[in-house]
Design an enzyme around this catalytic site. Structure first.
Site, PDB file in Angstrom:
ATOM      1  N   ASP A   4      23.342  -1.985  64.479  1.00 30.50           N
ATOM      2  CA  ASP A   4      23.535  -2.024  63.023  1.00 30.50           C
ATOM      3  C   ASP A   4      23.224  -3.440  62.535  1.00 30.50           C
ATOM      4  O   ASP A   4      23.791  -4.411  63.025  1.00 30.50           O
ATOM      5  CB  ASP A   4      24.982  -1.641  62.682  1.00 30.50           C
ATOM      6  CG  ASP A   4      25.217  -1.573  61.183  1.00 30.50           C
ATOM      7  OD1 ASP A   4      25.305  -0.465  60.637  1.00 30.50           O
ATOM      8  OD2 ASP A   4      25.320  -2.648  60.547  1.00 30.50           O
ATOM      9  N   ASP A 104      19.627   0.739  58.123  1.00 31.23           N
ATOM     10  CA  ASP A 104      19.904  -0.434  58.971  1.00 31.23           C
ATOM     11  C   ASP A 104      20.621  -0.088  60.266  1.00 31.23           C
ATOM     12  O   ASP A 104      21.273  -0.932  60.861  1.00 31.23           O
ATOM     13  CB  ASP A 104      20.707  -1.470  58.177  1.00 31.23           C
ATOM     14  CG  ASP A 104      22.185  -1.138  58.115  1.00 31.23           C
ATOM     15  OD1 ASP A 104      22.530   0.062  58.098  1.00 31.23           O
ATOM     16  OD2 ASP A 104      22.988  -2.079  58.106  1.00 31.23           O
ATOM     17  N   GLU A 105      20.480   1.165  60.701  1.00 26.65           N
ATOM     18  CA  GLU A 105      21.347   1.616  61.787  1.00 26.65           C
ATOM     19  C   GLU A 105      20.651   2.672  62.638  1.00 26.65           C
ATOM     20  O   GLU A 105      20.019   3.574  62.109  1.00 26.65           O
ATOM     21  CB  GLU A 105      22.550   2.232  61.081  1.00 26.65           C
ATOM     22  CG  GLU A 105      23.754   2.470  61.871  1.00 26.65           C
ATOM     23  CD  GLU A 105      24.889   2.890  60.911  1.00 26.65           C
ATOM     24  OE1 GLU A 105      25.019   2.317  59.800  1.00 26.65           O
ATOM     25  OE2 GLU A 105      25.604   3.812  61.274  1.00 26.65           O
TER      26      GLU A 105
HETATM   27  N1  DCP Z   1      24.711  -0.134  50.799  1.00 26.36           N
HETATM   28  C1  DCP Z   1      24.729   0.221  49.449  1.00 26.36           C
HETATM   29  N2  DCP Z   1      25.905   0.667  48.861  1.00 26.36           N
HETATM   30  C2  DCP Z   1      27.039   0.768  49.582  1.00 26.36           C
HETATM   31  C3  DCP Z   1      27.027   0.428  50.959  1.00 26.36           C
HETATM   32  C4  DCP Z   1      25.830  -0.040  51.545  1.00 26.36           C
HETATM   33  O1  DCP Z   1      23.700   0.143  48.780  1.00 26.36           O
HETATM   34  N3  DCP Z   1      28.177   1.196  48.995  1.00 26.36           N
HETATM   35  C5  DCP Z   1      23.449  -0.658  51.391  1.00 26.36           C
HETATM   36  C6  DCP Z   1      23.462  -2.166  51.397  1.00 26.36           C
HETATM   37  C7  DCP Z   1      23.710  -2.534  52.818  1.00 26.36           C
HETATM   38  C8  DCP Z   1      23.109  -1.387  53.587  1.00 26.36           C
HETATM   39  O2  DCP Z   1      23.290  -0.236  52.751  1.00 26.36           O
HETATM   40  O3  DCP Z   1      23.121  -3.788  53.159  1.00 26.36           O
HETATM   41  C9  DCP Z   1      23.765  -1.144  54.940  1.00 26.36           C
HETATM   42  O4  DCP Z   1      25.121  -0.851  54.780  1.00 26.36           O
HETATM   43  P1  DCP Z   1      26.225  -1.272  55.821  1.00 26.36           P
HETATM   44  O5  DCP Z   1      27.409  -0.427  55.551  1.00 26.36           O
HETATM   45  O6  DCP Z   1      25.687  -1.280  57.208  1.00 26.36           O
HETATM   46  O7  DCP Z   1      26.657  -2.750  55.377  1.00 26.36           O
HETATM   47  P2  DCP Z   1      25.911  -4.123  55.537  1.00 26.36           P
HETATM   48  O8  DCP Z   1      24.742  -4.045  56.464  1.00 26.36           O
HETATM   49  O9  DCP Z   1      25.606  -4.661  54.186  1.00 26.36           O
HETATM   50  O10 DCP Z   1      27.044  -5.039  56.139  1.00 26.36           O
HETATM   51  P3  DCP Z   1      27.639  -5.083  57.625  1.00 26.36           P
HETATM   52  O11 DCP Z   1      27.347  -6.455  58.123  1.00 26.36           O
HETATM   53  O12 DCP Z   1      29.107  -4.860  57.455  1.00 26.36           O
HETATM   54  O13 DCP Z   1      26.967  -3.997  58.428  1.00 26.36           O
HETATM   55 CA    CA Z   2      24.896  -3.064  58.504  1.00 26.76          CA
HETATM   56 CA    CA Z   3      24.945   0.511  58.512  1.00 26.36          CA
END
Ligand code: DCP
Ligand code: CA
Ligand code: CA
Length: 362
Positions: A4, A104-105
């Site tokens: 991730d 991203d996963e």
């Molecule tokens: N995303 C979004 N709205 C949300 C949650 C996430 O648009 N409510 C988008 C932005 C994030 C991406 O999806 O960058 C991936 O979500 P993740 O839950 O994996 O969170 P992040 O990658 O941002 O942070 P982390 O470091 O906790 O994985």
């Molecule tokens: Ca992420």
């Molecule tokens: Ca994710």
């Protein structure tokens, strides 16, 4: 193994503009209704220290960062998709079987190439992290475990730039003390039902009578919860070569509460989706409608039909019915609405309706 990417959208922004790195970075989707109306998609870890979170109103994030030298950016989804595609192409090469879960996963089944050896799997993970860092300047967090549930929880365990290895004999203990909503698939609703029967942690859930869970949640979910809480899960890592779904989501010009206000958008989505699905030769058995609320919470309703659906009129009728149900059951202000069709059935040439139905019902 689950990989991730860390604070993905915000990290992408840091990559193309390294001067952002030490500042709070907040990536937003503006609603298009002027001012700061809209929500935060994600934020870098500097901004998270001030309490900024995904889904938060932009106004709220600005309050938290008042007087701080913070950067608010508009989400550039095409750019993140492009980066995602390149990262997925790297990851795919390291897997016996590969499953892209979201932008991203991904899950990688590496059992064969490491011959089931957890130390070797760890070395492989380090190599993957290094290559993504070198090629894209991005950090990620990786979880390694005996199955998808454990790998997913492990990848979340240490962030950012984490690597967590959980061996089979450690799995149940590793998750036992965690809150029950750390289990993939346990959202606010399930959590509440579980709380009512005295279950707070995954360990509490693991000790429940599986029959009782089945009687509350049904066979499929009840069994999943019981097994997953005990560290067991046998879902395979699924390759997704053929498309498994088609979907489209759009943002309303104005938040809405009634079917009448949202109907026009659903028409447009269905028309567009149907032309895509039919031009690629698919019919579908499942339809799902998703609404994103003004607070960025996501609500869905879906239906699976015994026989494949085809035709714009049928898709529209199914979508409107699901939307009505959703809006009756959830009192939300709708900001975005989407439709997804899945359980795709490839239509081979022109068949009669009879041939068609008999060939697709197993
Ligand atoms: N995303 C979004 N709205 C949300 C949650 C996430 O648009 N409510 C988008 C932005 C994030 C991406 O999806 O960058 C991936 O979500 P993740 O839950 O994996 O969170 P992040 O990658 O941002 O942070 P982390 O470091 O906790 O994985
Ligand atoms: Ca992420
Ligand atoms: Ca994710």
């Amino acid at each position: 193994m689950q990989v991730d990417l860390d604070y993905f959208y915000a990290q992408c922004e840091e990559v193309r503009n390294p001067t952002l790195k030490d500042k709070p970075v907040v990536v937003c989707i503006y609603s298009g209704r002027g001012g700061d109306s809209g929500a935060v998609t994600t934020a870098n870890y500097v901004a998270r220290r001030y309490g900024v979170r995904s889904g938060m109103a932009i106004v709220k994030a600005k309050q938290l960062l008042r007087g701080v030298d913070a950067v608010f950016l508009t989400a550039d989804l095409d750019y993140y998709d492009e980066v995602s595609r390149r990262v997925m192409n790297i990851l795919r090469r390291y897997a016996d079987a590969f499953e892209e879960v979201s932008v991203d996963e991904a899950f990688l089944d590496v059992t064969g190439r490491v011959r089931g050896d957890y130390e070797e799997a760890k070395q492989l993970a380090l190599k993957i992290k290094e290559e993504i860092k070198r090629a894209e300047k991005l950090t990620c967090s990786i979880g390694i475990g005996p199955n998808k549930v454990i790998a997913k929880i492990a990848s979340d365990y240490q962030k950012p730039d984490g690597l967590t290895v959980v061996k089979p004999e450690e799995a149940a203990e590793f998750i036992a003390k965690m809150d029950v909503d750390k289990l993939p698939g346990v959202g606010a609703k399930t959590k509440k039902v579980l709380e009512e029967i005295g279950v707070k942690t995954i360990g509490d859930l693991a000790k429940q009578d599986p029959q009782k869970l089945v009687s509350i949640f049904g066979m499929k979910i009840g069994n999943y919860l019981y097994n997953a809480a005990n560290g067991r899960d046998d879902e395979p890592v699924k390759e997704r070569a053929e498309p498994t779904q088609f979907s489209r989501i759009i943002t309303l010009k104005q938040d809405a509460k009634t079917v009448k206000e949202v109907e026009g958008y659903v028409d447009e989505i269905c028309r567009d989706l149907y032309s895509k699905v039919s031009s690629q030769g698919y019919a579908f058995k499942s339809v799902s409608v998703t609404c994103v609320s003004d607070t960025l919470s996501t609500y869905s309703r879906s239906e699976t039909y015994e026989h494949p659906l085809d035709g714009y009129d049928n898709l529209r009728a199914a979508s409107i019915a699901l939307l009505s149900r959703l809006l009756e059951e959830e009192r939300i202000k709708v900001r975005r609405v989407g439709v997804r069709v899945s359980d795709l059935i490839k239509k081979r040439g022109q068949k009669t309706l009879y041939e068609y139905l008999t060939s697709t019902t197993e």
